[in-house]
Design a protein around this motif. Structure first.
Motif, PDB file in Angstrom:
ATOM      1  N   GLN A 155       0.839  -1.188   0.000  1.00 44.43           N
ATOM      2  CA  GLN A 155       0.000   0.000   0.000  1.00 44.43           C
ATOM      3  C   GLN A 155       0.878   1.243   0.000  1.00 44.43           C
ATOM      4  O   GLN A 155       2.055   1.189   0.375  1.00 44.43           O
ATOM      5  CB  GLN A 155      -0.913   0.020   1.229  1.00 44.43           C
ATOM      6  CG  GLN A 155      -1.865  -1.146   1.325  1.00 44.43           C
ATOM      7  CD  GLN A 155      -2.755  -1.062   2.551  1.00 44.43           C
ATOM      8  OE1 GLN A 155      -3.042   0.018   3.049  1.00 44.43           O
ATOM      9  NE2 GLN A 155      -3.193  -2.207   3.039  1.00 44.43           N
ATOM     10  N   LEU A 156       0.286   2.364  -0.425  1.00 46.67           N
ATOM     11  CA  LEU A 156       1.005   3.637  -0.350  1.00 46.67           C
ATOM     12  C   LEU A 156       1.388   3.911   1.099  1.00 46.67           C
ATOM     13  O   LEU A 156       0.589   3.696   2.018  1.00 46.67           O
ATOM     14  CB  LEU A 156       0.139   4.780  -0.887  1.00 46.67           C
ATOM     15  CG  LEU A 156      -0.197   4.747  -2.381  1.00 46.67           C
ATOM     16  CD1 LEU A 156      -1.076   5.946  -2.743  1.00 46.67           C
ATOM     17  CD2 LEU A 156       1.073   4.762  -3.227  1.00 46.67           C
ATOM     18  N   GLY A 157       2.609   4.367   1.290  1.00 45.05           N
ATOM     19  CA  GLY A 157       3.096   4.651   2.633  1.00 45.05           C
ATOM     20  C   GLY A 157       3.806   3.503   3.300  1.00 45.05           C
ATOM     21  O   GLY A 157       4.399   3.675   4.368  1.00 45.05           O
ATOM     22  N   LEU A 178      12.779   2.746   2.735  1.00 46.82           N
ATOM     23  CA  LEU A 178      12.205   3.776   1.874  1.00 46.82           C
ATOM     24  C   LEU A 178      10.683   3.611   1.838  1.00 46.82           C
ATOM     25  O   LEU A 178      10.162   2.509   2.011  1.00 46.82           O
ATOM     26  CB  LEU A 178      12.793   3.669   0.463  1.00 46.82           C
ATOM     27  CG  LEU A 178      14.303   3.939   0.358  1.00 46.82           C
ATOM     28  CD1 LEU A 178      14.833   3.551  -1.017  1.00 46.82           C
ATOM     29  CD2 LEU A 178      14.622   5.398   0.656  1.00 46.82           C
ATOM     30  N   THR A 179       9.981   4.713   1.592  1.00 46.77           N
ATOM     31  CA  THR A 179       8.520   4.740   1.645  1.00 46.77           C
ATOM     32  C   THR A 179       7.924   4.665   0.245  1.00 46.77           C
ATOM     33  O   THR A 179       8.307   5.443  -0.645  1.00 46.77           O
ATOM     34  CB  THR A 179       8.036   6.026   2.339  1.00 46.77           C
ATOM     35  OG1 THR A 179       8.579   6.077   3.661  1.00 46.77           O
ATOM     36  CG2 THR A 179       6.512   6.073   2.414  1.00 46.77           C
ATOM     37  N   VAL A 180       6.983   3.770   0.062  1.00 51.75           N
ATOM     38  CA  VAL A 180       6.316   3.606  -1.227  1.00 51.75           C
ATOM     39  C   VAL A 180       5.400   4.808  -1.493  1.00 51.75           C
ATOM     40  O   VAL A 180       4.507   5.107  -0.704  1.00 51.75           O
ATOM     41  CB  VAL A 180       5.487   2.305  -1.256  1.00 51.75           C
ATOM     42  CG1 VAL A 180       4.704   2.192  -2.564  1.00 51.75           C
ATOM     43  CG2 VAL A 180       6.388   1.092  -1.062  1.00 51.75           C
ATOM     44  N   VAL A 181       5.642   5.498  -2.617  1.00 54.52           N
ATOM     45  CA  VAL A 181       4.812   6.649  -2.989  1.00 54.52           C
ATOM     46  C   VAL A 181       3.967   6.364  -4.224  1.00 54.52           C
ATOM     47  O   VAL A 181       3.071   7.128  -4.564  1.00 54.52           O
ATOM     48  CB  VAL A 181       5.675   7.916  -3.219  1.00 54.52           C
ATOM     49  CG1 VAL A 181       6.382   8.328  -1.933  1.00 54.52           C
ATOM     50  CG2 VAL A 181       6.689   7.699  -4.348  1.00 54.52           C
ATOM     51  N   ASP A 214      10.753   7.968  -2.889  1.00 57.11           N
ATOM     52  CA  ASP A 214      11.508   9.215  -2.957  1.00 57.11           C
ATOM     53  C   ASP A 214      12.694   9.119  -2.013  1.00 57.11           C
ATOM     54  O   ASP A 214      12.549   8.712  -0.849  1.00 57.11           O
ATOM     55  CB  ASP A 214      10.633  10.411  -2.572  1.00 57.11           C
ATOM     56  CG  ASP A 214       9.579  10.724  -3.623  1.00 57.11           C
ATOM     57  OD1 ASP A 214       9.742  10.273  -4.777  1.00 57.11           O
ATOM     58  OD2 ASP A 214       8.598  11.409  -3.290  1.00 57.11           O
ATOM     59  N   ALA A 215      13.875   9.479  -2.508  1.00 61.70           N
ATOM     60  CA  ALA A 215      15.092   9.441  -1.702  1.00 61.70           C
ATOM     61  C   ALA A 215      15.670  10.852  -1.603  1.00 61.70           C
ATOM     62  O   ALA A 215      15.805  11.550  -2.606  1.00 61.70           O
ATOM     63  CB  ALA A 215      16.121   8.500  -2.327  1.00 61.70           C
ATOM     64  N   SER A 216      15.980  11.256  -0.395  1.00 61.31           N
ATOM     65  CA  SER A 216      16.517  12.592  -0.155  1.00 61.31           C
ATOM     66  C   SER A 216      17.978  12.673  -0.583  1.00 61.31           C
ATOM     67  O   SER A 216      18.646  11.647  -0.746  1.00 61.31           O
ATOM     68  CB  SER A 216      16.404  12.938   1.331  1.00 61.31           C
ATOM     69  OG  SER A 216      17.312  12.131   2.080  1.00 61.31           O
ATOM     70  N   PRO A 217      18.507  13.889  -0.764  1.00 58.82           N
ATOM     71  CA  PRO A 217      19.935  14.024  -1.077  1.00 58.82           C
ATOM     72  C   PRO A 217      20.817  13.366  -0.023  1.00 58.82           C
ATOM     73  O   PRO A 217      21.848  12.771  -0.352  1.00 58.82           O
ATOM     74  CB  PRO A 217      20.141  15.539  -1.103  1.00 58.82           C
ATOM     75  CG  PRO A 217      18.804  16.109  -1.462  1.00 58.82           C
ATOM     76  CD  PRO A 217      17.814  15.195  -0.793  1.00 58.82           C
ATOM     77  N   GLU A 218      20.410  13.428   1.254  1.00 56.68           N
ATOM     78  CA  GLU A 218      21.171  12.800   2.335  1.00 56.68           C
ATOM     79  C   GLU A 218      21.228  11.287   2.143  1.00 56.68           C
ATOM     80  O   GLU A 218      22.295  10.668   2.261  1.00 56.68           O
ATOM     81  CB  GLU A 218      20.521  13.127   3.683  1.00 56.68           C
ATOM     82  CG  GLU A 218      21.094  12.376   4.873  1.00 56.68           C
ATOM     83  CD  GLU A 218      22.450  12.871   5.326  1.00 56.68           C
ATOM     84  OE1 GLU A 218      23.039  12.228   6.221  1.00 56.68           O
ATOM     85  OE2 GLU A 218      22.932  13.888   4.792  1.00 56.68           O
ATOM     86  N   THR A 219      20.103  10.679   1.814  1.00 55.44           N
ATOM     87  CA  THR A 219      20.059   9.235   1.588  1.00 55.44           C
ATOM     88  C   THR A 219      20.965   8.835   0.424  1.00 55.44           C
ATOM     89  O   THR A 219      21.736   7.876   0.524  1.00 55.44           O
ATOM     90  CB  THR A 219      18.615   8.775   1.309  1.00 55.44           C
ATOM     91  OG1 THR A 219      17.806   9.042   2.452  1.00 55.44           O
ATOM     92  CG2 THR A 219      18.561   7.284   0.994  1.00 55.44           C
TER      93      THR A 219
END
Length: 199
Positions: free
Chosen positions: A37-39, A49-52, A62-67
């Motif tokens: 499911q989403l989230g 990581l979170t499913v979007v 979505d992966a942040s620059p830090e990740t």
């Protein structure tokens, strides 16, 4: 929370730049998407990581620059990734407690065949060496593994044929970097000892 028991192998299908970080789309023909499911959290090479978004056999995160800066495996399309969905409370803990928060990257310095098995040697960052103990647990690219030998920052693991076949480890080679998460129990022990003043 995860167990370090890989459920499927995925492949990085696309990398889409965003205002902050990137969107990664990962394809897998073997991951069970029936309850995704989403989230939801999915560990990708050990990174929570979170499913979007998701479809029949792909999901996006979505992966942040830090990740992206602190991990490996997310910069080249076609990269194979170990996948594990988050644990359910009633599931068997087959590996060890894994948070999906990568502590650092290690470098593969040995990947020697021993029959149909492999000896995997890794050089860890110096600040992680104190958490790595012989016969202890460590997570490498999301896989719960037992440490065979340790010498300062270097440690080795024995990979059986089953693990090689069912993870992305079969594609590893010397010089590659891997995501490492040390055993969280070691971190809590260190904190308790520091707070109690024991040296």
């Amino acid at each position: 929370m995860f167990s370090g028991i890989v459920q499927a192998i995925g492949q990085l299908q696309s990398i889409t730049p965003r205002a902050a970080g990137v969107r990664l789309t990962i394809q897998s023909d073997t991951l069970d998407f029936s309850d995704v499911q989403l989230g939801d959290s999915i560990a990708c090479n050990g990174v929570c990581l979170t499913v979007v978004d998701f479809s029949k056999n792909t999901f996006s995160v979505d992966a942040s620059p830090e990740t992206i800066s602190c991990t490996t495996g997310f910069k080249e399309i076609g990269t194979l990734l170990n996948l594990e969905k988050a644990l359910k409370i009633n599931e068997r803990l087959g590996g060890h407690i894994v948070t999906g928060h990568v502590d650092g990257q290690g470098k593969v310095i040995d990947f020697t065949a021993i029959g149909d098995n492999r000896r995997l040697g890794i050089c860890a960052p110096e600040n992680l060496a104190k958490y790595i103990a012989k016969k202890g647990s460590i997570t490498v690219n999301g896989v719960s593994l037992t440490i065979n030998e340790v010498e300062h920052c270097h440690f080795s693991i024995h990979l059986i044929a089953h693990t090689l076949k069912n993870t992305m480890f079969h594609a590893l080679k010397e010089g590659d970097f891997v995501n490492l998460e040390v055993d969280i129990i070691a971190r809590y022990c260190e904190r308790l000892l520091n707070e109690s003043g024991i040296k």
